[in-house]
Design a protein around this motif. Sequence first.
Motif, PDB file in Angstrom:
ATOM      1  N   GLY A 175     -76.238  -4.964 163.129  1.00  0.00           N
ATOM      2  CA  GLY A 175     -77.686  -4.827 163.317  1.00  0.00           C
ATOM      3  C   GLY A 175     -78.479  -5.778 162.449  1.00  0.00           C
ATOM      4  N   GLY A 176     -77.855  -6.875 162.003  1.00  0.00           N
ATOM      5  CA  GLY A 176     -78.588  -7.846 161.182  1.00  0.00           C
ATOM      6  C   GLY A 176     -78.786  -7.347 159.760  1.00  0.00           C
ATOM      7  N   PRO A 177     -79.580  -8.079 158.974  1.00  0.00           N
ATOM      8  CA  PRO A 177     -79.771  -7.707 157.570  1.00  0.00           C
ATOM      9  C   PRO A 177     -80.598  -6.421 157.404  1.00  0.00           C
ATOM     10  N   CYS A 178     -80.338  -5.678 156.323  1.00  0.00           N
ATOM     11  CA  CYS A 178     -81.084  -4.446 156.034  1.00  0.00           C
ATOM     12  C   CYS A 178     -82.426  -4.799 155.398  1.00  0.00           C
ATOM     13  N   GLY A 179     -83.472  -4.068 155.755  1.00  0.00           N
ATOM     14  CA  GLY A 179     -84.815  -4.403 155.285  1.00  0.00           C
ATOM     15  C   GLY A 179     -85.096  -4.027 153.847  1.00  0.00           C
ATOM     16  N   VAL A 180     -84.672  -2.835 153.416  1.00  0.00           N
ATOM     17  CA  VAL A 180     -84.980  -2.379 152.050  1.00  0.00           C
ATOM     18  C   VAL A 180     -84.018  -3.011 151.057  1.00  0.00           C
ATOM     19  N   GLY A 181     -82.718  -2.959 151.350  1.00  0.00           N
ATOM     20  CA  GLY A 181     -81.736  -3.656 150.532  1.00  0.00           C
ATOM     21  C   GLY A 181     -81.253  -2.896 149.318  1.00  0.00           C
ATOM     22  N   LEU A 182     -81.821  -1.740 149.015  1.00  0.00           N
ATOM     23  CA  LEU A 182     -81.359  -0.870 147.924  1.00  0.00           C
ATOM     24  C   LEU A 182     -81.027   0.480 148.535  1.00  0.00           C
ATOM     25  N   GLU A 183     -80.087   1.211 147.947  1.00  0.00           N
ATOM     26  CA  GLU A 183     -79.762   2.529 148.465  1.00  0.00           C
ATOM     27  C   GLU A 183     -80.971   3.468 148.359  1.00  0.00           C
ATOM     28  N   SER A 184     -80.861   4.584 149.059  1.00  0.00           N
ATOM     29  CA  SER A 184     -81.951   5.557 149.078  1.00  0.00           C
ATOM     30  C   SER A 184     -82.183   6.177 147.697  1.00  0.00           C
ATOM     31  N   THR A 185     -83.403   6.608 147.478  1.00  0.00           N
ATOM     32  CA  THR A 185     -83.740   7.434 146.315  1.00  0.00           C
ATOM     33  C   THR A 185     -83.181   8.840 146.570  1.00  0.00           C
ATOM     34  N   ILE A 186     -82.504   9.423 145.571  1.00  0.00           N
ATOM     35  CA  ILE A 186     -81.940  10.771 145.747  1.00  0.00           C
ATOM     36  C   ILE A 186     -82.721  11.770 144.899  1.00  0.00           C
ATOM     37  N   ILE A 187     -83.253  12.789 145.565  1.00  0.00           N
ATOM     38  CA  ILE A 187     -84.011  13.860 144.907  1.00  0.00           C
ATOM     39  C   ILE A 187     -83.323  15.184 145.189  1.00  0.00           C
ATOM     40  N   SER A 188     -83.011  15.928 144.159  1.00  0.00           N
ATOM     41  CA  SER A 188     -82.536  17.302 144.342  1.00  0.00           C
ATOM     42  C   SER A 188     -83.733  18.227 144.416  1.00  0.00           C
TER      43      SER A 188
ATOM     44  N   PHE B 220     -72.382   0.975 160.125  1.00  0.00           N
ATOM     45  CA  PHE B 220     -73.634   0.773 160.873  1.00  0.00           C
ATOM     46  C   PHE B 220     -74.769   0.448 159.897  1.00  0.00           C
ATOM     47  N   PRO B 221     -75.782  -0.262 160.404  1.00  0.00           N
ATOM     48  CA  PRO B 221     -76.893  -0.623 159.521  1.00  0.00           C
ATOM     49  C   PRO B 221     -77.839   0.551 159.317  1.00  0.00           C
ATOM     50  N   THR B 222     -78.359   0.696 158.103  1.00  0.00           N
ATOM     51  CA  THR B 222     -79.532   1.546 157.874  1.00  0.00           C
ATOM     52  C   THR B 222     -80.575   0.642 157.224  1.00  0.00           C
ATOM     53  N   GLU B 223     -81.780   1.161 157.018  1.00  0.00           N
ATOM     54  CA  GLU B 223     -82.822   0.329 156.401  1.00  0.00           C
ATOM     55  C   GLU B 223     -82.499   0.036 154.946  1.00  0.00           C
ATOM     56  N   THR B 224     -81.598   0.836 154.312  1.00  0.00           N
ATOM     57  CA  THR B 224     -81.280   0.609 152.898  1.00  0.00           C
ATOM     58  C   THR B 224     -80.105  -0.357 152.782  1.00  0.00           C
ATOM     59  N   VAL B 225     -78.905   0.097 153.136  1.00  0.00           N
ATOM     60  CA  VAL B 225     -77.692  -0.726 153.121  1.00  0.00           C
ATOM     61  C   VAL B 225     -76.845  -0.285 154.322  1.00  0.00           C
ATOM     62  N   TYR B 226     -75.771  -1.032 154.630  1.00  0.00           N
ATOM     63  CA  TYR B 226     -74.857  -0.578 155.683  1.00  0.00           C
ATOM     64  C   TYR B 226     -74.079   0.641 155.193  1.00  0.00           C
ATOM     65  N   GLY B 227     -73.912   1.633 156.087  1.00  0.00           N
ATOM     66  CA  GLY B 227     -73.130   2.821 155.770  1.00  0.00           C
ATOM     67  C   GLY B 227     -71.787   2.773 156.477  1.00  0.00           C
ATOM     68  N   LEU B 228     -70.792   3.432 155.871  1.00  0.00           N
ATOM     69  CA  LEU B 228     -69.485   3.583 156.522  1.00  0.00           C
ATOM     70  C   LEU B 228     -69.416   5.017 157.048  1.00  0.00           C
ATOM     71  N   GLY B 229     -69.583   5.171 158.369  1.00  0.00           N
ATOM     72  CA  GLY B 229     -69.794   6.483 158.949  1.00  0.00           C
ATOM     73  C   GLY B 229     -68.535   7.131 159.494  1.00  0.00           C
ATOM     74  N   ALA B 230     -68.519   8.474 159.399  1.00  0.00           N
ATOM     75  CA  ALA B 230     -67.494   9.290 160.045  1.00  0.00           C
ATOM     76  C   ALA B 230     -68.126  10.632 160.377  1.00  0.00           C
ATOM     77  N   ASP B 231     -67.553  11.326 161.362  1.00  0.00           N
ATOM     78  CA  ASP B 231     -68.015  12.667 161.717  1.00  0.00           C
ATOM     79  C   ASP B 231     -67.899  13.577 160.486  1.00  0.00           C
ATOM     80  N   ALA B 232     -69.036  14.099 160.000  1.00  0.00           N
ATOM     81  CA  ALA B 232     -69.048  14.875 158.750  1.00  0.00           C
ATOM     82  C   ALA B 232     -68.350  16.224 158.887  1.00  0.00           C
ATOM     83  N   ARG B 233     -67.984  16.626 160.131  1.00  0.00           N
ATOM     84  CA  ARG B 233     -67.293  17.910 160.329  1.00  0.00           C
ATOM     85  C   ARG B 233     -65.781  17.735 160.377  1.00  0.00           C
ATOM     86  N   ASP B 234     -65.315  16.480 160.344  1.00  0.00           N
ATOM     87  CA  ASP B 234     -63.909  16.168 160.604  1.00  0.00           C
ATOM     88  C   ASP B 234     -63.229  15.770 159.283  1.00  0.00           C
TER      89      ASP B 234
END
Length: 316
Positions: free
Chosen positions: A173-186, A31-45
């Motif tokens: 969902g067409g092209p992603c707007g940001v085009g780079l993955e998310s910034t990760i902050i711990s 599925f599309p996100t604003e960063t890049v397309y993600g490959l999704g699955a149920d995170a509990r499964d």
Amino acid sequence: MTNAPLSIVQPDPAGLAVAADMLRAGQLVAFPTETVYGLGADARDDTAVAGIYAAKGRPSFNPLIVHLANLAMAETLCDFNDDAHRLAGAFWPGALTLVLPLRPDARISKLVTAGLDTLAIRVPDHPVAQALLAAFGGPVAAPSANPSGRVSPTTATHVADGLGRKINGLVDGGPCGVGLESTIISCVDTPTLLRAGGIPAEAIEACLGRPLATSADPETPVAPGQLASHYAPKGTMRLNAQTAGPDEVMLGFGPVDALLNLSPSGDLTEAAARLFDCLHQLDAINATHIAVSPIPNHGLGVAINDRLQRAATPRD
Ligand code: TXA
Ligand code: MG
């Protein structure tokens, strides 16, 4: 992993209902996100999450980012401190991933966290991602939807080309707007930049009112060579090039003579949005030697240079 035909669905209520049902059935849906397309699955499964690693051919159980519809759902999975609340309030929904302590009652697959007691979470800002997460109503683990070691996808065509026979569903969902993955902050302890990305570190530091700590790259540990070249087109790349040599294709930035240009006007936001598509295009024309213009190393330029350096890292 699957050999079933790929269902490409439209981002309308009927298509999203189909996609949500596929996730409920333990299937893999890109599925599309604003960063890049993600490959999704149920995170509990566990089985579904294992399918992500199999489809991508990921060499190790690198932990995955869990995507949620809103902050309230995120708070059921992780413990938020003041810094985390401040950042979530300022940047969610959006291209920021927070690494936080995992709540003991979170019921997230251990394959998602790779057994860690922390979890990476994000509320994406793309209307299609939002609608899918709302329709599904649960946590969706999603790495970028590309075969391991290849360039992240910013269009549905990139996903279909790279993973089409290995996943069940794809929401176009067409092209992603940001085009780079998310910034990760711990925010487990003092706020620490783990990965430069779609939100510049300067904006995060301005929000926190203090500088971020930095740490070793979360992608380095297991197989350094392979992971260092994570964002890789097939050709070799030469960075900070003013002009292309006789055998090289030029990937430009700013007013330079180039076959492909990240941003002829020198705009870093435009360059970020176009980066992965340009790398895909270089693969499509079988470019074997690529020269890349210098990119200013501030704002989004930091993340662009990080991805280019990985793409330029020698590999087998
Ligand atoms: O923009 C994005 O972040 C995209 C879209 C789909 O949301 N996702 C993405 O996921 O880039 P992926 O799997 O390609 O990258 C996830 C990164 C990895 O570097 C991983 O090591 C790090 O997040 N990560 C995940 N959980 C972590 C944790 N608990 N602690 C530290 N790093 C973590
Ligand atoms: Mg990735």
